[in-house]
Design a protein around this motif. Structure first.
Motif, PDB file in Angstrom:
ATOM      1  N   ILE A 184     -48.234  29.062  -3.036  1.00 40.53           N
ATOM      2  CA  ILE A 184     -48.066  30.260  -3.878  1.00 40.53           C
ATOM      3  C   ILE A 184     -49.305  31.144  -3.729  1.00 40.53           C
ATOM      4  O   ILE A 184     -50.438  30.675  -3.870  1.00 40.53           O
ATOM      5  N   TYR A 185     -49.067  32.390  -3.404  1.00 34.69           N
ATOM      6  CA  TYR A 185     -50.176  33.349  -3.283  1.00 34.69           C
ATOM      7  C   TYR A 185     -50.258  34.205  -4.543  1.00 34.69           C
ATOM      8  O   TYR A 185     -49.234  34.643  -5.061  1.00 34.69           O
ATOM      9  N   SER A 186     -51.464  34.447  -5.003  1.00 40.84           N
ATOM     10  CA  SER A 186     -51.657  35.442  -6.074  1.00 40.84           C
ATOM     11  C   SER A 186     -53.135  35.663  -6.337  1.00 40.84           C
ATOM     12  O   SER A 186     -53.998  35.133  -5.638  1.00 40.84           O
ATOM     13  N   LYS A 187     -53.395  36.443  -7.377  1.00 37.12           N
ATOM     14  CA  LYS A 187     -54.762  36.733  -7.804  1.00 37.12           C
ATOM     15  C   LYS A 187     -55.151  35.714  -8.864  1.00 37.12           C
ATOM     16  O   LYS A 187     -54.279  35.249  -9.616  1.00 37.12           O
ATOM     17  N   ASP A 188     -56.438  35.417  -8.989  1.00 39.27           N
ATOM     18  CA  ASP A 188     -56.881  34.419  -9.974  1.00 39.27           C
ATOM     19  C   ASP A 188     -56.339  34.686 -11.375  1.00 39.27           C
ATOM     20  O   ASP A 188     -55.780  33.793 -12.024  1.00 39.27           O
ATOM     21  N   ILE A 189     -56.432  35.936 -11.794  1.00 38.48           N
ATOM     22  CA  ILE A 189     -56.022  36.285 -13.159  1.00 38.48           C
ATOM     23  C   ILE A 189     -54.513  36.082 -13.361  1.00 38.48           C
ATOM     24  O   ILE A 189     -54.066  35.651 -14.423  1.00 38.48           O
ATOM     25  N   GLU A 209     -52.086  26.522  -4.478  1.00 39.37           N
ATOM     26  CA  GLU A 209     -52.294  27.873  -5.028  1.00 39.37           C
ATOM     27  C   GLU A 209     -53.360  28.574  -4.211  1.00 39.37           C
ATOM     28  O   GLU A 209     -54.495  28.118  -4.151  1.00 39.37           O
ATOM     29  N   ILE A 210     -52.980  29.658  -3.556  1.00 43.26           N
ATOM     30  CA  ILE A 210     -53.919  30.357  -2.678  1.00 43.26           C
ATOM     31  C   ILE A 210     -54.287  31.704  -3.300  1.00 43.26           C
ATOM     32  O   ILE A 210     -53.426  32.557  -3.518  1.00 43.26           O
ATOM     33  N   GLN A 211     -55.590  31.864  -3.575  1.00 42.11           N
ATOM     34  CA  GLN A 211     -56.038  33.106  -4.220  1.00 42.11           C
ATOM     35  C   GLN A 211     -56.288  34.194  -3.194  1.00 42.11           C
ATOM     36  O   GLN A 211     -56.982  33.979  -2.208  1.00 42.11           O
ATOM     37  N   VAL A 212     -55.738  35.363  -3.456  1.00 41.58           N
ATOM     38  CA  VAL A 212     -55.993  36.530  -2.606  1.00 41.58           C
ATOM     39  C   VAL A 212     -56.452  37.679  -3.500  1.00 41.58           C
ATOM     40  O   VAL A 212     -56.381  37.577  -4.722  1.00 41.58           O
ATOM     41  N   SER A 214     -55.359  40.708  -4.198  1.00 41.67           N
ATOM     42  CA  SER A 214     -54.448  41.519  -5.018  1.00 41.67           C
ATOM     43  C   SER A 214     -53.071  40.878  -5.011  1.00 41.67           C
ATOM     44  O   SER A 214     -52.722  40.114  -4.097  1.00 41.67           O
ATOM     45  N   THR A 215     -52.288  41.220  -6.027  1.00 41.42           N
ATOM     46  CA  THR A 215     -50.943  40.636  -6.084  1.00 41.42           C
ATOM     47  C   THR A 215     -50.040  41.275  -5.021  1.00 41.42           C
ATOM     48  O   THR A 215     -49.056  40.669  -4.609  1.00 41.42           O
ATOM     49  N   SER A 216     -50.375  42.486  -4.572  1.00 42.52           N
ATOM     50  CA  SER A 216     -49.521  43.043  -3.505  1.00 42.52           C
ATOM     51  C   SER A 216     -49.824  42.400  -2.158  1.00 42.52           C
ATOM     52  O   SER A 216     -48.918  42.217  -1.342  1.00 42.52           O
ATOM     53  N   LYS A 217     -51.095  42.006  -1.956  1.00 42.24           N
ATOM     54  CA  LYS A 217     -51.410  41.233  -0.748  1.00 42.24           C
ATOM     55  C   LYS A 217     -50.624  39.914  -0.792  1.00 42.24           C
ATOM     56  O   LYS A 217     -50.082  39.448   0.219  1.00 42.24           O
ATOM     57  N   ALA A 218     -50.545  39.324  -1.985  1.00 38.55           N
ATOM     58  CA  ALA A 218     -49.792  38.078  -2.151  1.00 38.55           C
ATOM     59  C   ALA A 218     -48.332  38.275  -1.743  1.00 38.55           C
ATOM     60  O   ALA A 218     -47.752  37.460  -1.015  1.00 38.55           O
ATOM     61  N   ALA A 219     -47.749  39.395  -2.163  1.00 36.02           N
ATOM     62  CA  ALA A 219     -46.343  39.676  -1.824  1.00 36.02           C
ATOM     63  C   ALA A 219     -46.181  39.846  -0.313  1.00 36.02           C
ATOM     64  O   ALA A 219     -45.217  39.359   0.278  1.00 36.02           O
ATOM     65  N   LYS A 220     -47.158  40.505   0.291  1.00 35.28           N
ATOM     66  CA  LYS A 220     -47.099  40.729   1.747  1.00 35.28           C
ATOM     67  C   LYS A 220     -47.116  39.383   2.490  1.00 35.28           C
ATOM     68  O   LYS A 220     -46.313  39.141   3.393  1.00 35.28           O
ATOM     69  N   ALA A 230     -44.921  34.456  -4.024  1.00 31.71           N
ATOM     70  CA  ALA A 230     -46.018  35.254  -4.564  1.00 31.71           C
ATOM     71  C   ALA A 230     -45.781  35.472  -6.051  1.00 31.71           C
ATOM     72  O   ALA A 230     -44.642  35.603  -6.497  1.00 31.71           O
ATOM     73  N   ILE A 231     -46.889  35.455  -6.807  1.00 38.36           N
ATOM     74  CA  ILE A 231     -46.820  35.942  -8.186  1.00 38.36           C
ATOM     75  C   ILE A 231     -47.310  37.376  -8.102  1.00 38.36           C
ATOM     76  O   ILE A 231     -48.462  37.623  -7.726  1.00 38.36           O
TER      77      ILE A 231
END
Ligand code: ISJ
Length: 357
Positions: A184-189, A209-212, A214-220, A230-231
């Protein structure tokens, strides 16, 4: 009545709506000409609010308040574009909540600039590269965005309007069901704010859980990796054509972020319900009573302060602070003006604007 009959009736209404909308836009065009000849400001949030209030007061459904607002905000944005196309800068990346906030106010027709930092949005507005800038100021769960507060202090731009939008997270994935998700990709918050959901649905499978950033980077990333999810915001999922498996997965559905719309040399007309934001740089805040006396003057004038945050002077050796203050009222209200006059060397006025609930 058959489906076809009903659709024929809908077509008739749409024909009328189009004629009426274009009639409205012809009037807007006239407003634009008057404004140009008087050098008046195009965007009038208090007038838009007045129209929304009037519509909502006479509305008896089935459209609800939110639907009326969504439709009218798009009409206003299209209208402003007819008066004068204006470029809007926002804190990116595309698909961020700030992007969502910007679109909700400036509509699909505006020209957008996606910028990587809050500072670059301030600079775009300051130099005139963009007419408006949209940046976050606070989240009701996480608190104030200090970078924004500090830039409001340092730079010379105004607050034209505020807006608040709910922060809803979605779990978006190409996978058919949660058991197929390995990462799962997302931002820490966002991970923090969706902990309850993650514990419930991934108790057995424990995806990584993979931190990136921004949440849009996660979606990409999730769009390129079918074993992942992605969250992210709904707008980000849409942007990368990523199917939404679960919506509103945050633990706290009261989660809302407040944004400022910045503009250079911008002054609103008074509305019925205004707020004012200022910076106060009081001398000698290390001496007893300086801040208390200042606050007392607001109290004595019957002014309600809604926020006060203290910030350090950068590069200062001592522990002196300046203040970010918000109050109820318009800068030209008699009582507000009186206090501002008394402290005219200490107060930097950032804007008075219609309150957005
Ligand atoms: C048309 C105007 O300009 C803009 C567009 C509005 C509208 O579409 O009704 C309202 C306020 C302004 O933001 C106006 O000021 O009346």
């Amino acid at each position: 009545m058959t489906l076809e009959d009903v659709r024929k009736d809908i077509d008739k209404i749409d024909d009328q709506l189009l004629v009426l909308l274009n009639q409205r836009m012809n009037l807007v065009h006239k407003v634009g000409e008057i404004k140009r000849s008087t050098k008046a400001i195009i965007y009038r949030p208090e007038r838009e609010k007045q129209i929304l209030d009037r519509m909502n007061a006479q509305n008896d459904g089935p459209l609800n308040k939110e639907a009326i607002e969504a439709i009218y905000l798009e009409i206003f944005a299209a209208a402003r574009n007819i008066e004068l196309p204006e470029r809007v800068a926002y804190l990116g990346p595309e698909g961020s909540f700030t992007h969502q906030a910007a679109e909700s106010r400036f509509g699909a027709m505006s020209e957008y600039m996606t910028l990587p930092t809050i500072k670059s949005v301030f600079e775009a507005v300051d130099t005139g590269r963009a007419k408006f800038g949209v940046i976050p100021i606070e989240n009701n769960q996480e608190g104030i965005v200090y970078e924004t507060v500090d830039l409001l202090n340092e730079m010379n731009v105004n607050i034209a309007a505020e807006l608040k939008i709910p922060v809803h997270f979605a779990l978006a994935t190409e996978a058919e069901n949660p058991s197929k998700i390995k990462r799962i990709y997302s931002k820490d918050i966002a991970f923090r704010q969706c902990r309850g959901f993650l514990n419930k649905y991934f108790e057995q499978t424990h995806p990584e859980e993979i931190q990136v950033e921004s949440t849009s980077k996660a979606a990409k990333l999730a769009a390129e990796d079918p074993e992942s999810a992605a969250i992210c915001s709904e707008i980000a999922a849409k942007l990368f054509a990523l199917p939404v498996l679960f919506n509103n997965i945050e633990d706290n559905s009261q989660n809302r972020t407040r944004f400022f719309i910045l503009a250079k040399n911008f002054v609103n007309a008074k509305s019925e319900n205004d707020k004012t934001t200022i910076i106060a740089r009081l001398p000698d805040t290390d001496k007893p009573g300086v801040l208390a006396n200042f606050l007392q003057d607001f109290k004595k004038s019957g002014i309600n302060l809604t926020k006060i945050e203290s910030r350090p002077y950068k590069g200062d050796e001592d522990f002196n602070f300046w203040f970010f203050i918000e109050l109820e009222g318009f800068y030209q209200d008699e009582n507000v003006e009186k206090v501002f006059k008394k402290y005219k060397n200490a107060i930097k006025w950032l804007g008075s604007y219609v309150r957005n609930t």
